[in-house]
Design a protein around this motif. Sequence first.
Motif, PDB file in Angstrom:
ATOM      1  N   ILE A 104      40.792  18.280 -48.240  1.00  0.00           N
ATOM      2  CA  ILE A 104      41.410  19.426 -48.902  1.00  0.00           C
ATOM      3  C   ILE A 104      41.700  20.435 -47.797  1.00  0.00           C
ATOM      4  O   ILE A 104      40.808  21.157 -47.336  1.00  0.00           O
ATOM      5  N   VAL A 105      42.932  20.466 -47.323  1.00  0.00           N
ATOM      6  CA  VAL A 105      43.317  21.330 -46.208  1.00  0.00           C
ATOM      7  C   VAL A 105      43.867  22.626 -46.789  1.00  0.00           C
ATOM      8  O   VAL A 105      44.867  22.613 -47.517  1.00  0.00           O
ATOM      9  N   GLU A 131      35.067  27.651 -51.470  1.00  0.00           N
ATOM     10  CA  GLU A 131      33.687  27.242 -51.195  1.00  0.00           C
ATOM     11  C   GLU A 131      33.192  26.251 -52.246  1.00  0.00           C
ATOM     12  O   GLU A 131      32.550  25.246 -51.929  1.00  0.00           O
ATOM     13  N   ASN A 132      33.515  26.518 -53.499  1.00  0.00           N
ATOM     14  CA  ASN A 132      33.091  25.633 -54.580  1.00  0.00           C
ATOM     15  C   ASN A 132      33.742  24.259 -54.462  1.00  0.00           C
ATOM     16  O   ASN A 132      33.102  23.233 -54.740  1.00  0.00           O
ATOM     17  N   LEU A 133      35.020  24.229 -54.045  1.00  0.00           N
ATOM     18  CA  LEU A 133      35.684  22.946 -53.838  1.00  0.00           C
ATOM     19  C   LEU A 133      34.950  22.114 -52.789  1.00  0.00           C
ATOM     20  O   LEU A 133      34.778  20.897 -52.955  1.00  0.00           O
ATOM     21  N   ASN A 134      34.503  22.764 -51.721  1.00  0.00           N
ATOM     22  CA  ASN A 134      33.776  22.034 -50.689  1.00  0.00           C
ATOM     23  C   ASN A 134      32.441  21.512 -51.215  1.00  0.00           C
ATOM     24  O   ASN A 134      32.050  20.374 -50.944  1.00  0.00           O
ATOM     25  N   LYS A 135      31.743  22.348 -51.983  1.00  0.00           N
ATOM     26  CA  LYS A 135      30.462  21.925 -52.539  1.00  0.00           C
ATOM     27  C   LYS A 135      30.628  20.788 -53.540  1.00  0.00           C
ATOM     28  O   LYS A 135      29.786  19.892 -53.639  1.00  0.00           O
ATOM     29  N   LEU A 136      31.725  20.816 -54.287  1.00  0.00           N
ATOM     30  CA  LEU A 136      31.972  19.776 -55.282  1.00  0.00           C
ATOM     31  C   LEU A 136      32.377  18.451 -54.657  1.00  0.00           C
ATOM     32  O   LEU A 136      31.956  17.375 -55.119  1.00  0.00           O
ATOM     33  N   TYR A 137      33.195  18.512 -53.589  1.00  0.00           N
ATOM     34  CA  TYR A 137      33.866  17.297 -53.149  1.00  0.00           C
ATOM     35  C   TYR A 137      33.541  16.804 -51.739  1.00  0.00           C
ATOM     36  O   TYR A 137      33.872  15.658 -51.417  1.00  0.00           O
ATOM     37  N   TYR A 188      35.806  14.262 -49.916  1.00  0.00           N
ATOM     38  CA  TYR A 188      36.961  15.148 -49.772  1.00  0.00           C
ATOM     39  C   TYR A 188      36.513  16.544 -49.328  1.00  0.00           C
ATOM     40  O   TYR A 188      36.434  17.467 -50.124  1.00  0.00           O
ATOM     41  N   PRO A 189      36.197  16.700 -48.038  1.00  0.00           N
ATOM     42  CA  PRO A 189      35.762  18.010 -47.541  1.00  0.00           C
ATOM     43  C   PRO A 189      36.917  19.001 -47.447  1.00  0.00           C
ATOM     44  O   PRO A 189      38.076  18.613 -47.283  1.00  0.00           O
TER      45      PRO A 189
END
Length: 204
Positions: free
Chosen positions: A54-55, A73-79, A84-85
């Motif tokens: 996820i860029v 931040e939540n996207l990183n924690k989820l994926y 998918y960092p």
Amino acid sequence: MKKLILASLTLFMVTAANAQTGYKVGDVASDFNLKNVDGKQISLASYQNAKGYIVVFTCNTCPVSKAYEARVENLNKLYATKGYPVVALNTNDPVASPGDTYAKMQERAKEKKFSFAYLEDPDHVYTKKYGAMRTPHVFVLQKTAKGNEVVYIGAIDNDQQEANPERENYVQNAVNQLLKGEKPSVSNTKAIGCTIKWKKEMSR
């Protein structure tokens, strides 16, 4: 008056250039090797177990980017643990936007406790290559046999103020579908945010 007209024309040309040269869904995105806020060089290849990325093209100073920081931040924690960092790049020239210097990036990342890489793109090399036009502007990539394929481009969601009862979480939906072995049903949306602060001498 002439300066104002020239400035408007330059902005139009910059926007048009991005629209013409940026990646489209289905293109293979190039890797990068940029400095993270911890001083280390980071590339997409650094994430050896990733299924994709996820860029997020963003910055310190844009009010819209700030509004989305917690969601990024939540996207990183989820994926990130699912392959998918989040990898964020600061688009803005630090001279044109003094709040976007590398030192300010480090301060922001520490203050907000970013768990994701936050990289500087001081010469707009990858901002231009990807075709980012706003902050934030997201490109979801999927690892394929041909390389890192662009599968989604656009906004994080349609709820900047977090008040839309019909909120659509575009990036989450796209990644969830990828994890199921499907292509995103929505692959393009309009990125909403601040314009990028380009180097003044850059004619593009």
